[in-house]
Motif scaffolding. Structure first.
Motif, short mmCIF file in Angstrom:
data_model
loop_
_atom_site.label_atom_id
_atom_site.label_comp_id
_atom_site.label_asym_id
_atom_site.label_seq_id
_atom_site.Cartn_x
_atom_site.Cartn_y
_atom_site.Cartn_z
N ILE A 1 -16.75 0.85 13.48
CA ILE A 1 -15.77 -0.21 13.66
C ILE A 1 -14.88 -0.24 12.42
O ILE A 1 -15.35 -0.53 11.31
N SER A 2 -13.63 0.08 12.59
CA SER A 2 -12.70 0.15 11.46
C SER A 2 -12.42 -1.24 10.90
O SER A 2 -12.34 -2.23 11.63
N LEU A 3 -12.22 -1.31 9.59
CA LEU A 3 -11.82 -2.58 8.97
C LEU A 3 -10.49 -3.09 9.52
O LEU A 3 -10.23 -4.29 9.51
N SER A 4 -9.67 -2.18 10.04
CA SER A 4 -8.37 -2.60 10.55
C SER A 4 -8.50 -3.48 11.78
O SER A 4 -7.53 -4.17 12.16
N THR A 5 -9.68 -3.52 12.41
CA THR A 5 -9.89 -4.43 13.55
C THR A 5 -9.89 -5.89 13.09
O THR A 5 -9.79 -6.79 13.93
N LEU A 6 -9.97 -6.13 11.78
CA LEU A 6 -9.99 -7.49 11.25
C LEU A 6 -8.59 -8.03 10.99
O LEU A 6 -8.44 -9.21 10.64
N LEU A 7 -7.56 -7.21 11.18
CA LEU A 7 -6.19 -7.67 10.93
C LEU A 7 -5.85 -8.87 11.83
O LEU A 7 -6.15 -8.86 13.02
N GLU A 8 -5.23 -9.85 11.25
CA GLU A 8 -4.88 -11.07 11.97
C GLU A 8 -3.39 -11.14 12.26
O GLU A 8 -2.56 -10.68 11.47
N PRO B 1 0.82 -1.22 0.00
CA PRO B 1 0.00 0.00 0.00
C PRO B 1 0.86 1.27 0.00
O PRO B 1 1.98 1.28 0.51
N GLU B 2 0.28 2.32 -0.57
CA GLU B 2 0.96 3.63 -0.60
C GLU B 2 0.11 4.69 0.10
O GLU B 2 0.22 5.88 -0.21
N GLU B 3 -0.72 4.25 1.03
CA GLU B 3 -1.59 5.15 1.78
C GLU B 3 -1.76 4.60 3.19
O GLU B 3 -1.42 3.44 3.44
N PRO B 4 -2.26 5.41 4.11
CA PRO B 4 -2.44 4.93 5.49
C PRO B 4 -3.29 3.67 5.56
O PRO B 4 -4.17 3.46 4.71
N LEU B 5 -3.05 2.89 6.57
CA LEU B 5 -3.73 1.60 6.71
C LEU B 5 -5.24 1.73 6.70
O LEU B 5 -5.93 0.92 6.07
N HIS B 6 -5.80 2.75 7.38
CA HIS B 6 -7.26 2.86 7.46
C HIS B 6 -7.87 3.00 6.08
O HIS B 6 -8.99 2.53 5.84
N SER B 7 -7.15 3.62 5.14
CA SER B 7 -7.64 3.75 3.78
C SER B 7 -7.27 2.55 2.92
O SER B 7 -8.06 2.08 2.09
N ALA B 8 -6.06 2.00 3.15
CA ALA B 8 -5.58 0.86 2.37
C ALA B 8 -6.42 -0.40 2.60
O ALA B 8 -6.44 -1.29 1.75
N MET B 9 -7.13 -0.46 3.73
CA MET B 9 -7.94 -1.64 4.03
C MET B 9 -9.05 -1.87 3.00
O MET B 9 -9.62 -2.95 2.94
N ALA B 10 -9.33 -0.88 2.18
CA ALA B 10 -10.32 -1.07 1.12
C ALA B 10 -9.92 -2.20 0.18
O ALA B 10 -10.77 -2.78 -0.51
N ALA B 11 -8.62 -2.54 0.14
CA ALA B 11 -8.16 -3.65 -0.68
C ALA B 11 -8.81 -4.96 -0.27
O ALA B 11 -9.02 -5.86 -1.10
N PHE B 12 -9.14 -5.08 1.00
CA PHE B 12 -9.84 -6.26 1.52
C PHE B 12 -11.19 -6.42 0.81
O PHE B 12 -11.57 -7.53 0.40
N CYS B 13 -11.90 -5.31 0.66
CA CYS B 13 -13.19 -5.34 -0.03
C CYS B 13 -13.01 -5.56 -1.53
O CYS B 13 -13.82 -6.23 -2.17
N ALA B 14 -11.95 -4.98 -2.09
CA ALA B 14 -11.68 -5.15 -3.52
C ALA B 14 -11.47 -6.62 -3.87
O ALA B 14 -11.98 -7.12 -4.88
N PRO C 1 3.12 -2.00 9.64
CA PRO C 1 2.61 -1.98 11.00
C PRO C 1 1.08 -1.92 11.03
O PRO C 1 0.45 -1.70 9.99
N ARG C 2 0.51 -2.06 12.22
CA ARG C 2 -0.94 -2.14 12.37
C ARG C 2 -1.57 -0.82 12.79
O ARG C 2 -2.77 -0.76 13.05
N ASP C 3 -0.79 0.24 12.84
CA ASP C 3 -1.30 1.56 13.19
C ASP C 3 -2.16 2.07 12.04
O ASP C 3 -1.66 2.25 10.91
N PRO C 4 -3.47 2.32 12.26
CA PRO C 4 -4.35 2.76 11.18
C PRO C 4 -3.89 4.04 10.48
O PRO C 4 -4.21 4.27 9.31
#
Length: 244
Positions: free
Chosen positions: A235-242, A56-69, A112-115
């Protein structure tokens, strides 16, 4: 089973994982600095597993959209190969529903896991049930809580063709995330597939199971949940990180 070599788009590099977990392999290789596009995969009679390394080239909170993609990419892939009456839905937490029954799930990890931080890497994993074990081979609809492609009339789908299609369709949607217009197009597609939107849901998070009405999502696909009592929460998508 005779295994052929799947063909992936030029930006992706397949890696046969054998009996090993492709998600674990992808996360390990990503942490070592491998290039984006690595796609470990594993196939048995009962399961198709794969994982895709992203940078990703953007913050994690925004990059998590890849999960939906990648979820929409899977629906597109199954839709192109399955009988037209096959219904595919995506749970917000990553579960895959086929004609209403669980059929596997998507997984995600990043570091890292920081949103607010841009992750060094992200991995999206796929685990799809192809057929139920012996003894559970029931007629479609008799196992509403868990099902498989074979039990839902999709047994003729070549799993490697499905893997190739998932890679292609996911890549298209991942590219869409580069623009606001493409991100909006992904949202429109995803909204029509998400499970239980507008209904009461229980969200199985790692440390809690909040319940309420699934009102929708924010611009980063975070869940807007309205509990029976108390304030609406995001609830942020980043809460789903494993952890891997």
């Amino acid at each position: 089973m005779i295994l052929l070599t799947p063909q992936f788009p030029p930006l992706m590099k397949g890696l046969a994982a054998g009996p090993a977990n492709p998600f674990t392999i992808a996360c390990t290789e990503a942490a070592r600095g491998t290039d984006a596009g690595l796609l470990p995969w594993s196939l048995t009679e009962e399961r198709l597993r794969a994982a895709l390394v992203l940078a990703p080239e953007e913050p994690l909170h925004s990059a998590m959209a890849a999960f939906c993609a990648c979820g929409v990419g899977l629906q597109n892939a199954i839709g192109a190969l399955a009988p037209p009456e096959t219904a595919v839905h995506l749970e917000w937490t990553g579960g895959i529903r086929l004609n209403g029954g669980h059929c596997g799930g998507l997984h995600v990890s990043a570091s890292p896991r920081d949103p607010a931080a841009t992750p060094d890497w992200m991995v999206i994993g796929l685990d799809l049930t192809l057929t139920l074990p012996d003894g559970d081979d029931l007629e479609p609809g008799q196992t509403p809580d868990w099902t498989a492609l074979a039990q839902e009339g999709c047994g003729d789908i070549d799993p490697l063709a499905l893997l190739e299609a998932w890679a292609r369709h996911s890549l298209v949607w991942l590219h869409e995330l580069d623009s606001a217009k493409g991100r909006a197009a992904l949202y429109r597609e995803w909204k029509g597939l998400v499970w239980k939107l507008g209904e009461t849901v229980t969200v199985p998070l790692s440390d809690e199971r909040p319940q309420g009405t699934f009102l929708g999502v924010d611009e980063d696909f975070g869940m807007v949940l309205k509990p029976d009592t108390g304030d609406t929460r995001l609830i942020s998508l980043s809460t789903l990180l494993e952890e891997v």
